[in-house]
Design an enzyme around this catalytic site. Structure first.
Site, short mmCIF file in Angstrom:
data_model
loop_
_atom_site.label_atom_id
_atom_site.label_comp_id
_atom_site.label_asym_id
_atom_site.label_seq_id
_atom_site.Cartn_x
_atom_site.Cartn_y
_atom_site.Cartn_z
N PRO A 65 5.97 3.83 -2.72
CA PRO A 65 4.78 4.89 -2.62
C PRO A 65 4.63 5.58 -3.93
O PRO A 65 5.62 6.08 -4.39
CB PRO A 65 5.27 5.86 -1.57
CG PRO A 65 6.18 5.02 -0.82
CD PRO A 65 6.95 4.31 -1.81
N HIS A 66 3.49 5.56 -4.18
CA HIS A 66 3.12 6.47 -5.68
C HIS A 66 1.73 7.05 -5.56
O HIS A 66 0.68 6.51 -5.04
CB HIS A 66 3.27 5.48 -6.78
CG HIS A 66 2.29 4.28 -6.73
ND1 HIS A 66 2.71 3.17 -5.89
CD2 HIS A 66 1.09 3.91 -7.20
CE1 HIS A 66 1.63 2.30 -6.05
NE2 HIS A 66 0.68 2.91 -6.72
#
Length: 150
Positions: A65-66
């Site tokens: 996740p970014h």
């Protein structure tokens, strides 16, 4: 790229019991908020917005996740190794048990891309992943992530 500039030992969490992707995203946002001083809501909104574009589950039990986060001055990263894999809508449809969170300043794309690439290289290495999943302490997992040559 030396990942020690992006992640601190206290941002490695092992044996986390999480039941769903939504709970995981909330936990990531809470941890990042506590460490960055930004609000949990700001981080949570950024992560959910990125996930709506497509899952950050990159396969082989790994999710990254970014998102860029307004108000963040420097990149922030965390590693979570889950006790049991969870459904994450990954590209290979396999559940996820290793999660690398990366948040960036809205204008920090060059550093952000270098960190993502370095993590992606490590997560493709079977030996690194075996050592991460088998780490007994957060310090050991941190060492594998930042020191293991790939």
């Amino acid at each position: 790229m030396n990942l020690s500039s992006a992640i601190a030992p206290e941002d490695v969490i092992l044996d986390l019991s999480i039941s769903t992707k939504a709970v995981l995203i909330k936990k990531l946002a809470a941890h990042a908020a506590a460490r960055t001083g930004l609000t949990e809501e700001t981080i949570h909104t950024a992560l959910l917005g990125r996930e709506r574009l497509g899952s950050t589950g990159i396969g082989h039990g790994v999710a990254m996740p970014h998102a860029p986060v307004p108000g963040l001055q420097a990149s922030f990263a965390a590693l979570m190794v889950l006790k049991k894999p969870i459904e994450f809508e990954a590209v290979d449809d396999l559940p996820v048990d290793v999660v690398f969170l990366l948040l960036s300043a809205p204008d920090g794309s060059n550093e952000y891309l270098k960190i993502l690439a370095a993590v992606a290289r490590r997560t493709r290495d079977e030996q690194v992943m075996k050592m991460l999943r088998g780490a007994k302490t957060a310090t050991a997992a941190y060492s594998v992530l930042v020191e293991q040559p790939v």
